[in-house]
Design a protein around this motif. Structure first.
Motif, short mmCIF file in Angstrom:
data_model
loop_
_atom_site.label_atom_id
_atom_site.label_comp_id
_atom_site.label_asym_id
_atom_site.label_seq_id
_atom_site.Cartn_x
_atom_site.Cartn_y
_atom_site.Cartn_z
N VAL A 11 0.84 -1.20 0.00
CA VAL A 11 0.00 0.00 0.00
C VAL A 11 0.87 1.25 0.00
O VAL A 11 0.61 2.21 -0.73
CB VAL A 11 -0.97 -0.01 1.21
CG1 VAL A 11 -1.66 1.34 1.37
CG2 VAL A 11 -2.00 -1.12 1.06
N LEU A 12 1.91 1.26 0.78
CA LEU A 12 2.83 2.40 0.83
C LEU A 12 3.48 2.63 -0.53
O LEU A 12 3.57 3.77 -1.00
CB LEU A 12 3.89 2.18 1.92
CG LEU A 12 4.87 3.32 2.14
CD1 LEU A 12 4.14 4.59 2.57
CD2 LEU A 12 5.91 2.95 3.17
N CYS A 13 3.92 1.57 -1.18
CA CYS A 13 4.53 1.69 -2.51
C CYS A 13 3.55 2.27 -3.52
O CYS A 13 3.89 3.13 -4.32
CB CYS A 13 5.04 0.33 -3.00
SG CYS A 13 6.53 -0.19 -2.17
N ILE A 14 2.32 1.82 -3.50
CA ILE A 14 1.30 2.32 -4.42
C ILE A 14 1.04 3.80 -4.17
O ILE A 14 0.96 4.59 -5.11
CB ILE A 14 0.00 1.49 -4.29
CG1 ILE A 14 0.23 0.09 -4.85
CG2 ILE A 14 -1.16 2.18 -5.01
CD1 ILE A 14 -0.88 -0.89 -4.58
N LEU A 15 0.92 4.19 -2.91
CA LEU A 15 0.67 5.59 -2.59
C LEU A 15 1.83 6.49 -3.01
O LEU A 15 1.62 7.58 -3.53
CB LEU A 15 0.41 5.75 -1.09
CG LEU A 15 -0.93 5.23 -0.59
CD1 LEU A 15 -1.01 5.33 0.93
CD2 LEU A 15 -2.08 5.98 -1.23
N LEU A 16 3.04 6.04 -2.78
CA LEU A 16 4.21 6.87 -3.13
C LEU A 16 4.37 7.01 -4.63
O LEU A 16 4.71 8.07 -5.13
CB LEU A 16 5.48 6.28 -2.50
CG LEU A 16 5.58 6.42 -0.99
CD1 LEU A 16 6.84 5.72 -0.47
CD2 LEU A 16 5.59 7.88 -0.58
N THR A 17 4.14 5.97 -5.39
CA THR A 17 4.35 6.06 -6.83
C THR A 17 3.19 6.75 -7.53
O THR A 17 3.37 7.32 -8.60
CB THR A 17 4.56 4.66 -7.45
OG1 THR A 17 3.42 3.84 -7.15
CG2 THR A 17 5.83 4.02 -6.95
N SER A 18 2.02 6.74 -6.97
CA SER A 18 0.88 7.37 -7.63
C SER A 18 0.89 8.89 -7.46
O SER A 18 0.18 9.58 -8.16
CB SER A 18 -0.43 6.80 -7.10
OG SER A 18 -0.60 7.13 -5.75
N CYS A 19 1.70 9.42 -6.59
CA CYS A 19 1.75 10.86 -6.34
C CYS A 19 2.78 11.57 -7.21
O CYS A 19 2.86 12.79 -7.19
CB CYS A 19 2.06 11.13 -4.86
SG CYS A 19 0.76 10.57 -3.76
N VAL A 20 3.56 10.83 -7.95
CA VAL A 20 4.61 11.44 -8.75
C VAL A 20 4.03 11.90 -10.08
O VAL A 20 3.44 11.12 -10.81
CB VAL A 20 5.77 10.44 -8.98
CG1 VAL A 20 6.82 11.04 -9.88
CG2 VAL A 20 6.37 10.02 -7.65
N GLN A 21 4.23 13.18 -10.36
CA GLN A 21 3.73 13.76 -11.60
C GLN A 21 4.76 13.55 -12.71
O GLN A 21 5.95 13.78 -12.51
CB GLN A 21 3.49 15.25 -11.39
CG GLN A 21 2.85 15.94 -12.55
CD GLN A 21 2.50 17.38 -12.21
OE1 GLN A 21 2.79 17.86 -11.13
NE2 GLN A 21 1.88 18.07 -13.13
N LYS A 22 4.32 13.13 -13.87
CA LYS A 22 5.22 12.92 -14.99
C LYS A 22 5.79 14.26 -15.43
O LYS A 22 5.08 15.26 -15.51
CB LYS A 22 4.47 12.26 -16.15
CG LYS A 22 5.37 11.87 -17.29
CD LYS A 22 4.63 11.07 -18.34
CE LYS A 22 5.60 10.71 -19.45
NZ LYS A 22 4.96 9.91 -20.48
N THR A 23 7.09 14.29 -15.70
CA THR A 23 7.73 15.53 -16.16
C THR A 23 8.07 15.43 -17.64
O THR A 23 8.26 14.35 -18.18
CB THR A 23 9.01 15.83 -15.36
OG1 THR A 23 9.93 14.76 -15.53
CG2 THR A 23 8.70 16.01 -13.88
N TYR A 24 8.15 16.60 -18.26
CA TYR A 24 8.45 16.70 -19.68
C TYR A 24 9.59 17.69 -19.88
O TYR A 24 9.71 18.66 -19.14
CB TYR A 24 7.22 17.19 -20.46
CG TYR A 24 6.04 16.27 -20.33
CD1 TYR A 24 5.88 15.19 -21.18
CD2 TYR A 24 5.08 16.47 -19.34
CE1 TYR A 24 4.79 14.33 -21.07
CE2 TYR A 24 3.99 15.63 -19.21
CZ TYR A 24 3.85 14.56 -20.08
OH TYR A 24 2.77 13.72 -19.95
#
Length: 120
Positions: A11-24
């Motif tokens: 659950v912690l891994c899912i929460l941490l990775t889902s908050c990262v905004q893709k950069t361009y």
């Protein structure tokens, strides 16, 4: 006990990775007309996306004597815009007014903008 720890870690891994905004990668060519100013010694730009900063000027190069100045800035951001102000001889433009907002051209690799110093 071990299963509970594994579930919590997942659950912690899912929460941490889902908050990262893709950069361009965004590149902007800024061109500034400063022809209304006399005795220009230094022209720069400041902004909120690295390598720009609000604390220090990024120098702009003269491309037409005492008239036009230009710089190309490449940044990595998740936003669709950036904000900047120009500085001539240590004087900020648009004092007590909003920053210039540049909307990135998402259909091209490079966004090109042209401004006149202290004119919105």
């Amino acid at each position: 006990m071990r299963t509970t720890q594994n579930i919590m870690a997942l659950v912690l891994c899912i929460l941490l990775t889902s908050c990262v905004q893709k950069t361009y990668k965004r590149t902007v060519v800024y061109t500034l007309d400063a022809s209304k100013i006399k005795n220009i010694k230094k022209v720069g730009i400041r902004g909120n996306d690295k390598p720009l900063s609000w604390d220090n000027d990024t120098e702009m190069k003269e491309i037409k004597k005492d008239n036009l100045y230009q710089t190309t800035i490449t940044t990595y951001t998740g936003y669709k815009f950036t904000e900047v102000k120009f500085v001539v001889n240590e004087q900020f433009e648009l004092e007590n007014k909003e920053n210039r907002r540049i909307i990135f051209d998402t259909k091209k690799d490079t966004t090109k903008v042209f401004f006149t110093f202290d004119k919105k």
